[in-house]
Write an enzyme that holds these catalytic residues in place. Structure first.
Site, PDB file in Angstrom:
ATOM      1  N   THR A 239       6.492  -3.585   9.565  1.00 24.25           N
ATOM      2  CA  THR A 239       6.202  -3.786   8.150  1.00 24.25           C
ATOM      3  C   THR A 239       7.340  -4.583   7.553  1.00 24.25           C
ATOM      4  O   THR A 239       8.437  -4.610   8.107  1.00 24.25           O
ATOM      5  CB  THR A 239       6.139  -2.402   7.453  1.00 24.25           C
ATOM      6  OG1 THR A 239       5.159  -1.596   8.100  1.00 24.25           O
ATOM      7  CG2 THR A 239       5.800  -2.511   5.977  1.00 24.25           C
ATOM      8  N   ARG A 267      -7.963   2.760   9.910  1.00 24.55           N
ATOM      9  CA  ARG A 267      -6.728   3.479   9.547  1.00 24.55           C
ATOM     10  C   ARG A 267      -5.925   2.632   8.554  1.00 24.55           C
ATOM     11  O   ARG A 267      -5.688   1.454   8.763  1.00 24.55           O
ATOM     12  CB  ARG A 267      -5.898   3.733  10.794  1.00 24.55           C
ATOM     13  CG  ARG A 267      -4.569   4.460  10.554  1.00 24.55           C
ATOM     14  CD  ARG A 267      -3.400   3.503  10.408  1.00 24.55           C
ATOM     15  NE  ARG A 267      -2.108   4.204  10.366  1.00 24.55           N
ATOM     16  CZ  ARG A 267      -0.950   3.608  10.072  1.00 24.55           C
ATOM     17  NH1 ARG A 267      -0.918   2.329   9.792  1.00 24.55           N
ATOM     18  NH2 ARG A 267       0.171   4.293  10.048  1.00 24.55           N
ATOM     19  N   VAL A 268      -5.517   3.258   7.486  1.00 26.32           N
ATOM     20  CA  VAL A 268      -4.652   2.603   6.511  1.00 26.32           C
ATOM     21  C   VAL A 268      -3.378   3.422   6.419  1.00 26.32           C
ATOM     22  O   VAL A 268      -3.431   4.656   6.302  1.00 26.32           O
ATOM     23  CB  VAL A 268      -5.353   2.518   5.137  1.00 26.32           C
ATOM     24  CG1 VAL A 268      -4.378   2.085   4.065  1.00 26.32           C
ATOM     25  CG2 VAL A 268      -6.531   1.536   5.204  1.00 26.32           C
ATOM     26  N   GLY A 269      -2.254   2.763   6.496  1.00 27.05           N
ATOM     27  CA  GLY A 269      -0.980   3.461   6.419  1.00 27.05           C
ATOM     28  C   GLY A 269      -0.462   3.533   4.994  1.00 27.05           C
ATOM     29  O   GLY A 269      -1.231   3.508   4.021  1.00 27.05           O
ATOM     30  N   ASP A 270       0.848   3.602   4.877  1.00 27.97           N
ATOM     31  CA  ASP A 270       1.456   3.748   3.552  1.00 27.97           C
ATOM     32  C   ASP A 270       1.628   2.429   2.812  1.00 27.97           C
ATOM     33  O   ASP A 270       1.736   2.410   1.585  1.00 27.97           O
ATOM     34  CB  ASP A 270       2.829   4.417   3.680  1.00 27.97           C
ATOM     35  CG  ASP A 270       3.783   3.631   4.596  1.00 27.97           C
ATOM     36  OD1 ASP A 270       3.301   2.990   5.555  1.00 27.97           O
ATOM     37  OD2 ASP A 270       4.998   3.666   4.347  1.00 27.97           O
ATOM     38  N   THR A 290       9.397   1.287   5.348  1.00 28.72           N
ATOM     39  CA  THR A 290       8.841   0.925   6.645  1.00 28.72           C
ATOM     40  C   THR A 290       8.953   2.162   7.537  1.00 28.72           C
ATOM     41  O   THR A 290       9.853   2.973   7.351  1.00 28.72           O
ATOM     42  CB  THR A 290       9.612  -0.246   7.300  1.00 28.72           C
ATOM     43  OG1 THR A 290      10.968   0.160   7.528  1.00 28.72           O
ATOM     44  CG2 THR A 290       9.616  -1.479   6.417  1.00 28.72           C
ATOM     45  N   GLY A 291       8.046   2.277   8.477  1.00 29.21           N
ATOM     46  CA  GLY A 291       8.122   3.425   9.386  1.00 29.21           C
ATOM     47  C   GLY A 291       6.808   4.172   9.457  1.00 29.21           C
ATOM     48  O   GLY A 291       5.727   3.596   9.276  1.00 29.21           O
TER      49      GLY A 291
HETATM   50  N1  GLY Z   1       4.511   1.763   7.599  1.00 28.93           N
HETATM   51  C1  GLY Z   1       3.469   0.991   8.137  1.00 28.93           C
HETATM   52  C2  GLY Z   1       2.341   1.770   8.608  1.00 28.93           C
HETATM   53  O1  GLY Z   1       2.498   2.935   8.981  1.00 28.93           O
HETATM   54  O2  GLY Z   1       1.242   1.245   8.641  1.00 28.93           O
END
Ligand code: GLY
Length: 409
Positions: A239, A267-270, A290-291
């Site tokens: 990211t 899937r959607v992340g943060d 990020t992470g």
């Molecule tokens: N931080 C990026 C994700 O988990 O998609």
């Protein structure tokens, strides 16, 4: 940030080996967490934005909008086919589709935009801004976010570069003695599934040999094979976040990603979640992450940090508190937390900034870093909550130490 590039051979990656699990002292004192301030434009970002900071800083210095400057920085990795954590060349989902997520917040007008699960459009950070500027909504997702982008004139592009496609094929082939992808039983190249009863060393010697063969067969260049195999064994996330402050005290932030490699489609992340992957409040400051996206969503990391600063915490302490909330979600159980990692990039309205991370880094000697430009461009080590290296999830390759030392594979 740059994806995890753990050199898993030759480094201690198994179990808790090498983890110095001491908690960093709670350090709200000025000595422990020196306040870094500046009365000039400031840009902060993840380390993979370092080479693009000059362009962004030039825009800020010329009086351009803070969001424009931040977007200029994150567009660099989005356009780079060799950054396989963001935009073009991002590693795809399990079906081979590159799905991108992004959001942005514009401090001066207190607006936000976000997109999730976009395909075929490279610059999703700009698409998030388009949602902000051209709709009455904050977030669009999936096919309709892509459709909106195409209607707005964003070019349709195949985001799956040859390099990323080959790594995806390698991932599929490696797992295909356990599914219905070839080689089938009748194929002359069929191998029996790896016997579970064999000792770990033998199983992994076979598995790594097989990965080498498959990588060669997939046409992966010899110099990239090791990195490709790492990506197969340890699906990376990657990211970039960037926050910007100008001389007038205006602030903006943006985060963009291709998310977790080989993820479940949809899937959607943060990163596209306002308040998790990015949050900017013109009165207080801006933060991004990020992470491990799933963990950050659960603590609304970026929003938590900005609210902490509103209540008077330094950027450093505000970030540490968010990390402690992640740790608290696992009752501070390091046997679980070692599979989580998170880095926060924090910029307060007065120019004070901090980079903090759950663990020191992904591998010994390679700490997480924050990139800064406030007239001079530099990388600084993030302050970890826990000293030591995180482990990748899933912990699939229980590779014996003696194999990790071999260079032959
Ligand atoms: N931080 C990026 C994700 O988990 O998609």
């Amino acid at each position: 940030m740059a994806i995890s590039r753990r050199g898993f051979l030759g480094t201690a990656v198994l179990g808790s080996v090498g983890l110095g699990l001491q908690r960093k002292p709670s350090d709200s004192s000025p000595e422990a967490a020196p306040l870094k301030t500046a009365r000039k434009p400031v840009l902060i970002c993840a380390a993979n934005g370092f080479r693009y900071l000059d362009e962004g800083y030039q825009l800020l210095s010329q009086g351009h909008d803070t969001l424009e400057a931040a977007l200029r920085v994150v567009r660099g990795p989005e356009d780079d086919p060799n950054d396989d954590s963001v935009g073009l060349g991002g590693l795809p989902n399990e079906e081979g589709v590159v799905e991108l997520d992004s959001c942005c917040m514009h401090g001066p007008t207190r607006r936000a935009g976000a997109v999730g699960g976009v395909h075929d459009i490279k610059n999703v950070s700009l698409l998030a801004r388009a949602v902000m500027e051209h709709t009455g909504h904050v977030m669009l997702v999936g096919d309709n976010a892509t459709k909106f982008g195409l209607e707005m004139g964003f070019p349709r592009e195949n985001l799956l570069t040859e390099r990323s496609r080959k790594v995806w094929i390698l991932w599929k082939e490696f797992n295909s003695d356990r599914d219905w992808w070839g080689p089938g039983l009748a194929d002359p190249h069929w191998h029996a599934p790896t016997p579970q009863g064999k000792p770990d060393a033998e199983r992994w010697r076979q598995a790594l040999d097989r990965l080498q063969e498959l990588a060669a067969a997939a046409g992966i260049a010899p110099e990239f094979r090791r990195a490709a195999i790492q990506r197969v064994l340890y699906p990376p996330t990657g990211t970039i976040h960037c926050s910007a402050l100008n001389e007038k005290g205006e602030m903006s932030g943006t985060t963009t990603t291709s998310g977790l490699a080989w993820k479940v489609p949809g899937r959607v992340g943060d990163s596209p979640i306002i308040g998790a992957g990015c949050y900017t409040d013109q009165d207080v400051g801006s933060a991004g992450a990020t992470g491990s996206g799933e963990e950050n969503i659960k603590v609304c990391g970026a929003h938590t940090i900005v609210e902490n600063m509103r209540r008077g915490m330094t950027p450093h302490d505000a970030g540490m508190d968010a990390l402690q909330r992640i740790a608290r979600n696992y009752n501070n159980d390091k046997s679980r937390l070692e599979y989580v990692d998170m880095t926060y990039y924090i910029l307060r309205k007065d120019g004070a900034y901090a980079g903090v991370s759950l663990w020191t880094g992904y591998e010994p000697g390679k700490p997480h870093k924050i990139a800064i430009h406030d007239g001079s461009k530099r990388l600084e080590q993030c302050t970890p909550l826990f000293e030591g290296v995180s482990q990748e999830w899933p912990p699939m390759p229980d590779i014996p130490a003696e194999l990790r030392q071999q260079s032959a594979w």
